[in-house]
Structure formats: structure tokens, C-alpha cells
Design a protein around this motif. Sequence first.
Motif, PDB file in Angstrom:
ATOM      1  N   LEU A 190      -6.297  73.619  51.030  1.00 20.45           N
ATOM      2  CA  LEU A 190      -5.447  74.482  51.840  1.00 20.45           C
ATOM      3  C   LEU A 190      -4.202  73.721  52.300  1.00 20.45           C
ATOM      4  N   GLY A 191      -3.035  74.208  51.895  1.00 15.84           N
ATOM      5  CA  GLY A 191      -1.788  73.623  52.368  1.00 15.84           C
ATOM      6  C   GLY A 191      -1.529  74.050  53.802  1.00 15.84           C
ATOM      7  N   ARG A 192      -1.370  73.090  54.699  1.00 15.20           N
ATOM      8  CA  ARG A 192      -1.245  73.421  56.122  1.00 15.20           C
ATOM      9  C   ARG A 192       0.085  74.099  56.452  1.00 15.20           C
ATOM     10  N   HIS A 193       1.119  73.832  55.671  1.00 19.99           N
ATOM     11  CA  HIS A 193       2.424  74.431  55.942  1.00 19.99           C
ATOM     12  C   HIS A 193       2.440  75.908  55.548  1.00 19.99           C
ATOM     13  N   SER A 194       1.963  76.192  54.347  1.00 24.15           N
ATOM     14  CA  SER A 194       2.026  77.565  53.831  1.00 24.15           C
ATOM     15  C   SER A 194       0.720  78.324  53.988  1.00 24.15           C
ATOM     16  N   MET A 195      -0.370  77.622  54.326  1.00 25.28           N
ATOM     17  CA  MET A 195      -1.692  78.234  54.464  1.00 25.28           C
ATOM     18  C   MET A 195      -2.129  78.930  53.182  1.00 25.28           C
ATOM     19  N   VAL A 196      -2.030  78.205  52.062  1.00 27.55           N
ATOM     20  CA  VAL A 196      -2.401  78.738  50.758  1.00 27.55           C
ATOM     21  C   VAL A 196      -3.178  77.687  49.988  1.00 27.55           C
ATOM     22  N   ALA A 197      -4.105  78.115  49.128  1.00 27.38           N
ATOM     23  CA  ALA A 197      -4.890  77.199  48.309  1.00 27.38           C
ATOM     24  C   ALA A 197      -4.048  76.672  47.153  1.00 27.38           C
ATOM     25  N   ASN A 198      -4.084  75.353  46.966  1.00 27.28           N
ATOM     26  CA  ASN A 198      -3.301  74.707  45.918  1.00 27.28           C
ATOM     27  C   ASN A 198      -4.143  73.649  45.214  1.00 27.28           C
ATOM     28  N   GLY A 199      -3.516  72.935  44.314  1.00 26.26           N
ATOM     29  CA  GLY A 199      -4.142  71.781  43.697  1.00 26.26           C
ATOM     30  C   GLY A 199      -4.922  72.108  42.439  1.00 26.26           C
ATOM     31  N   ALA A 200      -5.681  71.106  41.964  1.00 24.62           N
ATOM     32  CA  ALA A 200      -6.373  71.201  40.677  1.00 24.62           C
ATOM     33  C   ALA A 200      -7.417  72.316  40.655  1.00 24.62           C
ATOM     34  N   LEU A 201      -8.146  72.495  41.742  1.00 31.13           N
ATOM     35  CA  LEU A 201      -9.170  73.542  41.772  1.00 31.13           C
ATOM     36  C   LEU A 201      -8.536  74.929  41.677  1.00 31.13           C
ATOM     37  N   ALA A 202      -7.437  75.118  42.403  1.00 27.55           N
ATOM     38  CA  ALA A 202      -6.734  76.401  42.333  1.00 27.55           C
ATOM     39  C   ALA A 202      -6.203  76.639  40.928  1.00 27.55           C
ATOM     40  N   ALA A 203      -5.622  75.610  40.314  1.00 30.53           N
ATOM     41  CA  ALA A 203      -5.069  75.754  38.967  1.00 30.53           C
ATOM     42  C   ALA A 203      -6.148  76.130  37.962  1.00 30.53           C
TER      43      ALA A 203
END
Length: 238
Positions: free
Chosen positions: A143-156
Motif C-alpha cells: 500500500l502506497g501511503r501517499h496515494s493509498m493504492v496497492a503497488n509493486g510486484a504483487l500488484a503487477a
Amino acid sequence: MLSAQRRTHLLDLLERDGRIVAKEAAASLGVSEDSIRRDLRDLADAGQCIRVYGGALPVPAADRPFAERLSLETDSKERVARAAAARIRPGSTVIIDAGTTALALARLLPDDPTLTVITPSPAVALAVAEHSPARVIMIGGELGRHSMVANGALAAEAIRRLSADACFLGVTGVHPEHGLTTGELDDAATKRALAERSTEVYVLASEEKLGAVSRYPVLDLDEVTEVIVDPERSATTL
């Protein structure tokens, strides 16, 4: 003139003119363009401007943290969200990206239990569940704290295994030359991945995003189906 004084002068130019042209600033101050470029790099690193080719632009209001953006241009976001909701077909699978306009869209979905919503945003997922009978699929990840969205390798990895009829993309800048941009590097990658998995791509462009440029490119304007603007603003002013 000391570098600190130059940077103060550059910020004054940015506030007055809405942009900095490096060549013009160098000539007016009697210094080299390299000196101005270094100053702009320092200002950009401090979050005080966005560097673009040939100069700099202001940091968009839409680049503020998620909690601060909730009260920004709320009427415009609502109108954009209503226009976006009208483009959702019964029984379709749609991606709703993160962001405050996306959150407004999540609260305006049609009363359609055959609708499926995919989202990387916990806030959007909860809003869909609260306001719609649609099926909700959440994309996991860090979870990106700035945008509050899931990111990174797992999301991809999750995004690669999904597909949708339409994607409603949130960005922080929509500019005729610089295209679609956002303020976080991981967010830009996630948004591109979401767009690639959708047949149609709509951009949610409320008032404060038009003409703005953020640090990281997402897509060119010709790569999306439509930029959905506030119906009360002429599209010709983009």
C-alpha cells in the motif's frame, strides 16, 4: 547572485508566470543555463516544482496526499464521476483506479449485480461494496501511503491475470504536450498495467488536473479512449 537567491527568484517566477523557461531565466539573471538547470533540479528534488523539457512547471494541486485531495474541486469531481458512470455498460467488468474522482465514481455505480469492479484501492473497494451490488475484486500489493493504492510486484502479477471491458484511470496531470502524468513512480507503473488489461481506457480529469504536469509519465493522450472532463468546462481548454 548566490544559488539560494536564484532559487528564490525562480520560485517567484513560477508563482507569477506559471512556468519557468530555463533559457529565459538564465538570460535575465546573467548566468548559464546549466546553473538554472541545477537550481531547477534542486527545487524539483525538494518538491517545489516539476521539471519538464526546457524548464519547470508548478507542482499540481492533485499531487497532494490522498487525504488532502478529498476536499479539492469536489463539485468538478462529482460531475466527472457522473459522466464516467454513464459510460458503464450493464454486465461489464470495469477497472476503477485509485484517487478521489475514482472514489466519487465508486459511489455512483449503477444498481447492477452483474457488474464486476476491479480496483487496486481499498477505499474504492469499500465504497463499491457500500453503494453497489457489484462484484468486487481487489488487487493486492504494497500500500502506497501517499496515494493509498496497492503497488509493486504483487500488484503487477495480479493485474497480468485480469482483463476488463473498461478502465477508469485516475491521474494527477492531463496536459496536451506532456500527456497523462502522476506524482509517484510506482503509481505510474500500476496505471499503465491497468490500462493495458482493458479494452477501453477512460481518464477521470476533474478541473484541477487539466493543464497540470506531474513528475512521472503514465500514457500519451492518443493511447486512451477518452479524457472525461467536467461537463461544465469546455474540452477545448485542455
